[in-house]
Design a protein around this motif. Structure first.
Motif, short mmCIF file in Angstrom:
data_model
loop_
_atom_site.label_atom_id
_atom_site.label_comp_id
_atom_site.label_asym_id
_atom_site.label_seq_id
_atom_site.Cartn_x
_atom_site.Cartn_y
_atom_site.Cartn_z
N ILE A 4 0.85 -1.19 0.00
CA ILE A 4 0.00 0.00 0.00
C ILE A 4 0.89 1.24 0.00
CG2 ILE A 4 -1.76 1.25 1.32
CD1 ILE A 4 -2.59 -1.54 2.43
N LYS A 5 0.57 2.20 -0.87
CA LYS A 5 1.41 3.38 -1.06
C LYS A 5 1.57 4.18 0.23
CE LYS A 5 1.96 7.27 -4.18
NZ LYS A 5 1.38 8.06 -5.26
N GLN A 6 0.49 4.36 0.96
CA GLN A 6 0.55 5.14 2.20
C GLN A 6 1.45 4.46 3.23
OE1 GLN A 6 -0.51 8.22 2.79
NE2 GLN A 6 0.51 8.05 4.75
N GLN A 7 1.40 3.13 3.28
CA GLN A 7 2.25 2.43 4.23
C GLN A 7 3.72 2.53 3.84
OE1 GLN A 7 1.23 1.26 7.18
NE2 GLN A 7 3.41 1.06 7.58
N LYS A 9 5.07 5.14 2.42
CA LYS A 9 5.44 6.49 2.88
C LYS A 9 5.67 6.48 4.40
CE LYS A 9 2.54 9.06 -0.39
NZ LYS A 9 1.37 9.98 -0.43
N ARG A 10 4.78 5.78 5.10
CA ARG A 10 4.84 5.72 6.55
C ARG A 10 6.13 5.05 7.01
NH1 ARG A 10 3.64 8.95 9.88
NH2 ARG A 10 3.60 8.05 11.93
N THR A 13 8.95 7.59 6.92
CA THR A 13 8.95 8.53 8.04
C THR A 13 9.31 7.82 9.34
OG1 THR A 13 6.58 8.25 8.42
CG2 THR A 13 7.25 10.06 7.00
#
Length: 87
Positions: A4-7, A9-10, A13
């Motif tokens: 998943i793209k958001q994960q 990114k996460r 960070t």
């Protein structure tokens, strides 16, 4: 690896924050060791300034959530007792 793209990114960070936390903890341990060496050398002035630095770093670590409040207060108490042995 994350699907998943958001994960993804996460994960980036989280890794950045992990490195920052590790760096801060390392600087804190260095400050504590400087205090302990000052006490071992019977240098009261240097020990007091090192205690102030270490205490400030411990408070900042508490604010950042790196350590529990009891851990911070226990460490500050141990260090202040160490400095008071010189006085």
């Amino acid at each position: 690896m994350a699907n998943i793209k958001q994960q993804a990114k996460r994960n980036l960070t989280n890794e950045k924050k992990r490195l920052q936390n590790a760096s801060f903890k390392s600087s804190l341990r260095t400050a504590i060791k400087e205090l302990e060496t000052a006490v071992a050398n019977n240098n009261l002035e240097e020990a007091k300034t090192a205690y102030n630095t270490a205490s400030k770093k411990l408070d900042k670590a508490l604010a950042k959530g790196l350590y529990h409040k009891n851990h911070v207060s226990r460490t500050k108490s141990r260090l202040s007792k160490l400095v008071n042995t010189l006085a």
